[in-house]
Motif scaffolding. Sequence first.
Motif, PDB file in Angstrom:
ATOM      1  N   ALA A   1      29.399 -35.827 -26.410  1.00 48.60           N
ATOM      2  CA  ALA A   1      29.947 -35.200 -24.764  1.00 48.60           C
ATOM      3  C   ALA A   1      30.956 -35.002 -24.929  1.00 48.60           C
ATOM      4  CB  ALA A   1      29.311 -36.494 -24.024  1.00 48.60           C
ATOM      5  N   GLU A   2      31.700 -36.347 -25.363  1.00 45.50           N
ATOM      6  CA  GLU A   2      33.491 -36.279 -25.517  1.00 45.50           C
ATOM      7  C   GLU A   2      34.157 -34.788 -26.399  1.00 45.50           C
ATOM      8  OE1 GLU A   2      37.547 -38.871 -27.196  1.00 45.50           O
ATOM      9  OE2 GLU A   2      35.126 -38.876 -28.491  1.00 45.50           O
ATOM     10  N   HIS A   3      33.349 -35.051 -27.202  1.00 49.52           N
ATOM     11  CA  HIS A   3      33.730 -33.560 -27.789  1.00 49.52           C
ATOM     12  C   HIS A   3      33.291 -32.131 -27.755  1.00 49.52           C
ATOM     13  CE1 HIS A   3      34.749 -36.612 -30.598  1.00 49.52           C
ATOM     14  NE2 HIS A   3      35.414 -36.408 -31.053  1.00 49.52           N
ATOM     15  N   ALA A   4      32.268 -32.025 -26.496  1.00 49.58           N
ATOM     16  CA  ALA A   4      30.825 -30.475 -26.235  1.00 49.58           C
ATOM     17  C   ALA A   4      32.156 -29.307 -25.859  1.00 49.58           C
ATOM     18  CB  ALA A   4      29.951 -31.515 -25.394  1.00 49.58           C
ATOM     19  N   TYR A   5      33.153 -29.931 -25.096  1.00 48.95           N
ATOM     20  CA  TYR A   5      34.248 -28.502 -25.233  1.00 48.95           C
ATOM     21  C   TYR A   5      33.711 -27.366 -26.032  1.00 48.95           C
ATOM     22  CZ  TYR A   5      38.027 -31.597 -27.090  1.00 48.95           C
ATOM     23  OH  TYR A   5      38.041 -32.607 -27.978  1.00 48.95           O
ATOM     24  N   TYR A   6      33.723 -27.977 -27.317  1.00 48.54           N
ATOM     25  CA  TYR A   6      33.377 -27.393 -28.581  1.00 48.54           C
ATOM     26  C   TYR A   6      31.825 -26.831 -28.792  1.00 48.54           C
ATOM     27  CZ  TYR A   6      39.331 -26.786 -29.464  1.00 48.54           C
ATOM     28  OH  TYR A   6      39.700 -26.978 -29.153  1.00 48.54           O
ATOM     29  N   PRO A   7      30.922 -26.144 -28.625  1.00 47.78           N
ATOM     30  CA  PRO A   7      29.976 -26.262 -28.274  1.00 47.78           C
ATOM     31  C   PRO A   7      29.515 -26.107 -30.415  1.00 47.78           C
ATOM     32  CG  PRO A   7      30.362 -24.889 -26.824  1.00 47.78           C
ATOM     33  CD  PRO A   7      31.543 -25.174 -27.454  1.00 47.78           C
ATOM     34  N   VAL A   8      30.593 -25.217 -30.881  1.00 50.34           N
ATOM     35  CA  VAL A   8      29.778 -25.192 -32.489  1.00 50.34           C
ATOM     36  C   VAL A   8      30.451 -26.660 -33.514  1.00 50.34           C
ATOM     37  CG1 VAL A   8      32.435 -24.934 -33.048  1.00 50.34           C
ATOM     38  CG2 VAL A   8      30.674 -24.224 -34.929  1.00 50.34           C
ATOM     39  N   LEU A   9      30.768 -27.507 -32.397  1.00 50.77           N
ATOM     40  CA  LEU A   9      30.965 -28.769 -33.118  1.00 50.77           C
ATOM     41  C   LEU A   9      29.587 -30.140 -33.241  1.00 50.77           C
ATOM     42  CD1 LEU A   9      34.876 -30.166 -32.913  1.00 50.77           C
ATOM     43  CD2 LEU A   9      32.996 -28.907 -34.940  1.00 50.77           C
TER      44      LEU A   9
END
Length: 262
Positions: free
Chosen positions: A211-219
């Motif tokens: 969730a912390e990195h969800a601003y980049y969906p590709v990741l």
Amino acid sequence: MALNPPTTRGPARRRFARDHPTSPESAGPERVTGRQLCAGLGWSAGLAVLLAIAITGVARAAAPHWARTEGLTVAIVAAVYLAVIAGLTIAVGGPRGVHRLLALRRPAARQLGLSLTALVVAVAAGIGVSLAFSSFSGGVPATLRAVVAAGSDEARLATATPLTWALIVIRLLFLTGTAEELLFRGAIYSWLRRRASVPVAVAITAVLFTAEHAYYPVLVPLVLSYGLAAGWVRHRTSSTVTTIAMHITIDLALFLAAVALS
């Protein structure tokens, strides 16, 4: 009638102590309390705000041109990670608390080998899922390029000053992996283990990390597979040093790929 264990003396007592260690680990690991976790988050947020204000003020006064570049953003992000490390350390009572409660313990060589093997499997799984849906993101090359761009500072490298480059490398090698692993696989995992099983704690920390990195969906596929692998390694090795090594390795790989592509 109570039975008392025989008293051991001399060499026999030393052999008994050697064969029956009474370390904290043998009695069960200590866990982070809810109060300590909240304190760590509070200290981290407070220190992050103070550092961000201080860095912005100094940069605008000493190097106004640089303060208008991406370099200031890189410096603030690095300061936030430093604040997380410092805040968690304060909350658990200093370096000894980091060792006991956040599991910052030196691993054996075989444990490091296990962690890197798990990392390879996790990366292969995450990238495999992304490539399976690459038709929706422009094809295989475009998907791989997007993963590298989202997981690194590629967009900043072309215009980065020497100071910005230095801050990027310092953050990558010493701050990002350490801060995030002490938070997710250290404090949060330890707190969850007070009330949940290993699989549940691993799953929740992986979801929160994603969730912390969800601003980049590709990741998302890569981050989720990494989070699950890191949680498993944390359980198997009882150390966050192993997961920090995993984190730095994948961040470094993405950075080198970004440098090659930029």
